[in-house]
Design a protein around this motif. Structure first.
Motif, mmCIF file in Angstrom:
data_model
loop_
_atom_site.group_PDB
_atom_site.id
_atom_site.type_symbol
_atom_site.label_atom_id
_atom_site.label_comp_id
_atom_site.label_asym_id
_atom_site.label_seq_id
_atom_site.Cartn_x
_atom_site.Cartn_y
_atom_site.Cartn_z
ATOM 1 N N ASP A 104 11.359 -18.767 32.546
ATOM 2 C CA ASP A 104 10.416 -17.900 31.837
ATOM 3 C C ASP A 104 10.697 -17.929 30.333
ATOM 4 O O ASP A 104 9.785 -17.989 29.504
ATOM 5 N N LEU A 105 11.976 -17.905 29.978
ATOM 6 C CA LEU A 105 12.389 -17.983 28.576
ATOM 7 C C LEU A 105 12.017 -19.342 27.984
ATOM 8 O O LEU A 105 11.548 -19.443 26.846
ATOM 9 N N ALA A 106 12.207 -20.404 28.775
ATOM 10 C CA ALA A 106 11.856 -21.749 28.326
ATOM 11 C C ALA A 106 10.352 -21.864 28.062
ATOM 12 O O ALA A 106 9.929 -22.545 27.114
ATOM 13 N N ALA A 107 9.529 -21.213 28.885
ATOM 14 C CA ALA A 107 8.081 -21.245 28.684
ATOM 15 C C ALA A 107 7.708 -20.606 27.350
ATOM 16 O O ALA A 107 6.854 -21.113 26.613
ATOM 17 N N SER A 108 8.376 -19.488 27.023
ATOM 18 C CA SER A 108 8.120 -18.814 25.753
ATOM 19 C C SER A 108 8.530 -19.686 24.575
ATOM 20 O O SER A 108 7.806 -19.779 23.564
ATOM 21 N N ILE A 109 9.659 -20.369 24.698
ATOM 22 C CA ILE A 109 10.129 -21.249 23.623
ATOM 23 C C ILE A 109 9.171 -22.420 23.441
ATOM 24 O O ILE A 109 8.818 -22.791 22.315
ATOM 25 N N ALA A 110 8.749 -23.035 24.548
ATOM 26 C CA ALA A 110 7.813 -24.158 24.471
ATOM 27 C C ALA A 110 6.540 -23.752 23.737
ATOM 28 O O ALA A 110 5.990 -24.524 22.945
ATOM 29 N N ALA A 111 6.082 -22.525 23.975
ATOM 30 C CA ALA A 111 4.830 -22.060 23.386
ATOM 31 C C ALA A 111 4.952 -21.660 21.921
ATOM 32 O O ALA A 111 3.969 -21.715 21.176
ATOM 33 N N THR A 112 6.154 -21.265 21.468
ATOM 34 C CA THR A 112 6.272 -20.639 20.143
ATOM 35 C C THR A 112 7.169 -21.373 19.157
ATOM 36 O O THR A 112 7.330 -20.908 18.027
ATOM 37 N N HIS A 113 7.742 -22.524 19.536
ATOM 38 C CA HIS A 113 8.719 -23.148 18.625
ATOM 39 C C HIS A 113 8.055 -23.857 17.437
ATOM 40 O O HIS A 113 8.757 -24.406 16.584
ATOM 41 N N HIS A 114 6.720 -23.848 17.355
ATOM 42 C CA HIS A 114 6.032 -24.358 16.164
ATOM 43 C C HIS A 114 5.258 -23.253 15.434
ATOM 44 O O HIS A 114 4.492 -23.547 14.519
ATOM 45 N N GLU A 115 5.458 -21.994 15.838
ATOM 46 C CA GLU A 115 4.894 -20.878 15.086
ATOM 47 C C GLU A 115 5.742 -20.651 13.829
ATOM 48 O O GLU A 115 6.947 -20.914 13.846
ATOM 49 N N TYR B 59 1.388 -23.113 14.805
ATOM 50 C CA TYR B 59 0.491 -23.282 15.947
ATOM 51 C C TYR B 59 1.308 -23.047 17.233
ATOM 52 O O TYR B 59 2.524 -23.054 17.208
ATOM 53 N N PRO B 60 0.645 -22.778 18.371
ATOM 54 C CA PRO B 60 -0.802 -22.901 18.608
ATOM 55 C C PRO B 60 -1.619 -21.636 18.318
ATOM 56 O O PRO B 60 -2.836 -21.689 18.285
ATOM 57 N N HIS B 61 -0.964 -20.478 18.113
ATOM 58 C CA HIS B 61 -1.711 -19.228 18.012
ATOM 59 C C HIS B 61 -1.662 -18.584 16.630
ATOM 60 O O HIS B 61 -2.246 -17.519 16.430
ATOM 61 N N GLY B 62 -0.971 -19.197 15.676
ATOM 62 C CA GLY B 62 -0.897 -18.616 14.344
ATOM 63 C C GLY B 62 -0.176 -17.283 14.324
ATOM 64 O O GLY B 62 -0.539 -16.391 13.543
ATOM 65 N N LEU B 63 0.855 -17.129 15.156
ATOM 66 C CA LEU B 63 1.618 -15.876 15.173
ATOM 67 C C LEU B 63 2.341 -15.701 13.839
ATOM 68 O O LEU B 63 2.670 -16.663 13.155
ATOM 69 N N ARG B 64 2.594 -14.441 13.496
ATOM 70 C CA ARG B 64 3.197 -14.127 12.196
ATOM 71 C C ARG B 64 4.360 -13.153 12.386
ATOM 72 O O ARG B 64 4.290 -12.230 13.196
ATOM 73 N N GLY B 65 5.440 -13.377 11.618
ATOM 74 C CA GLY B 65 6.549 -12.426 11.575
ATOM 75 C C GLY B 65 7.133 -12.122 12.944
ATOM 76 O O GLY B 65 7.399 -13.004 13.754
ATOM 77 N N GLU B 66 7.303 -10.818 13.221
ATOM 78 C CA GLU B 66 7.934 -10.370 14.450
ATOM 79 C C GLU B 66 7.088 -10.635 15.682
ATOM 80 O O GLU B 66 7.553 -10.416 16.813
ATOM 81 N N GLN B 67 5.839 -11.096 15.494
ATOM 82 C CA GLN B 67 5.054 -11.502 16.661
ATOM 83 C C GLN B 67 5.693 -12.688 17.363
ATOM 84 O O GLN B 67 5.493 -12.905 18.556
ATOM 85 N N ILE B 68 6.460 -13.475 16.622
ATOM 86 C CA ILE B 68 7.133 -14.638 17.190
ATOM 87 C C ILE B 68 8.434 -14.164 17.826
ATOM 88 O O ILE B 68 9.252 -13.527 17.163
ATOM 89 N N PRO B 69 8.661 -14.445 19.107
ATOM 90 C CA PRO B 69 9.908 -13.990 19.736
ATOM 91 C C PRO B 69 11.127 -14.636 19.099
ATOM 92 O O PRO B 69 11.047 -15.739 18.539
#
Length: 381
Positions: free
Chosen positions: A260-271, A278-288
């Protein structure tokens, strides 16, 4: 038993000549179970009786075209690899179909080896998907049926966790010869940063293990784009970006925390901290936190490594790019706290890179998946 040769492969094209050529080409490469269809409707009807392993379809067809066929097939089997055949004029729509879940696309006129190579790659992905599903089902079954000997059951589950991480890491390594050493170093950087940020040793180890799967989604990116030496077009870069969501899809839905943690990293390691990622343009603390740590670790290691599009950079140059920017990278991309850790402990990053420059995935398994005492020793100066 050759699993590729026993695979059920559907071929869909309204041009009889193309169907005949495809059939002959694949038979020459030893694929025996081929099902040619002149239209998408016939393929969909047959799908009710035959569990195809891969579908190769033309893009432009009367009635249901390749794009609609892709969507309908994935309603029936979301993990089914679909390869789209397209002409140069259809490239924009083909890229769009890829974003919607096509495994690969091949431009006509095609070379026989291109079709065979694409098919073998799709079958490998199919086997990986089935392996993961079987793993999840078996693991769930073992949890429900575990015996009173809790310690023995826990050991079996731990081995299974290590096995799936090993196999997923191998899948990424298959796409890039450097990936074995790259994912090992990422784990080392992440472990070190997590400890400095106050994570417990167990939390830091779990985060490090999960980070090794950050690029697993690249198994779904066509070689022609992933290894392109020239500048990527906007459409090609959009395809590259999908490795984050592909990775999240592969890893999500598990009842086990590390996946589950790996899925979050895969999704957010380019925010990026300033919202430009990308992919969602998260900002600041929105990124885990896990994504923020892996992002700076991955960025440093990518700068140090040679890539199809860039040479290998020295530690000093990589440090300067991250801390001062170079037009593409800016300090604002990184979380301030993680950037401060990198700046303060930059020598540790350099040491980890230098000492593990040629480490492969097998060596990583032997050294990192060990007792916490050994891991602490591994990172000691």
């Amino acid at each position: 038993m050759n699993l590729d040769k026993d695979a059920l492969i559907a071929l869909v094209d309204d041009d009889p000549a193309v169907l005949q050529v495809l059939t002959q080409v694949l038979q020459e490469f030893g694929f025996n179970h081929l099902f040619p269809f002149p239209c998408a409707n016939d393929a969909l009807k047959s799908f009710e009786c035959n569990k195809f392993d891969v579908v190769i379809t033309d893009f432009k067809m009367p009635g249901i075209d390749g794009f609609e066929l892709l969507q309908q097939l994935h309603k029936l089997d979301s993990s089914l690899p679909v390869i789209v055949l397209t002409g140069h004029a259809d490239m924009t729509r083909a890229v769009e179909s890829f974003k919607q879940g096509a495994f690969d696309f091949i431009v006509k006129p095609f070379q026989p080896f291109e079709v065979a190579k694409g098919l073998k790659k799709a079958l490998a992905a199919r086997r990986l998907s089935k392996l993961e599903q079987d793993y999840k089902e078996e693991l769930e079954k073992r949890v429900w049926e575990r015996t009173r000997d809790y310690r023995a059951s826990l050991e079996k589950m731990t081995k299974m966790n290590r096995e799936i991480i090993h196999r997923l890491g191998m899948a990424a390594e298959h796409r890039d010869d450097e990936t074995g050493a790259h994912i090992a170093r990422i784990a080392f950087y992440v472990y070190q940063m997590a400890l400095i940020l106050g994570q417990s040793d167990e939390q830091a180890r779990q985060l490090a293990l999960a980070s090794t799967m950050h690029d697993i989604g690249k198994i779904g990116i066509p070689d022609s784009i992933l290894f392109k030496t020239g500048k990527l077009s906007r459409e090609e870069f959009d395809v590259i970006k999908t490795h984050t969501t592909i990775g999240e899809k592969i890893l999500s839905g598990s009842s086990f925390e590390v996946l589950d943690l790996a899925a979050s990293i895969a999704a957010t390691h380019h925010e990026k901290w300033d919202g430009s990622g990308y992919p969602h343009g998260l900002r600041g603390e929105q990124i885990p936190l896990s994504g923020r740590i892996t992002m700076i670790a991955d960025h440093y290691d990518a700068l140090r490594n040679r890539r199809p599009y860039k040479p290998e950079f020295s530690h000093e140059k990589a440090f300067d790019i991250i801390t001062n920017g170079d037009g593409r990278t800016a300090p604002e991309h990184f979380a301030p706290e993680e950037l401060d850790i990198f700046t303060t402990h930059a020598d540790e990053f350099d040491r980890i890179f230098t000492e593990n420059k040629s480490m492969n995935h097998q060596t990583f398994q032997q050294t990192f998946l060990c007792s916490s005492e050994n891991v602490e020793y591994l990172f000691s100066s």
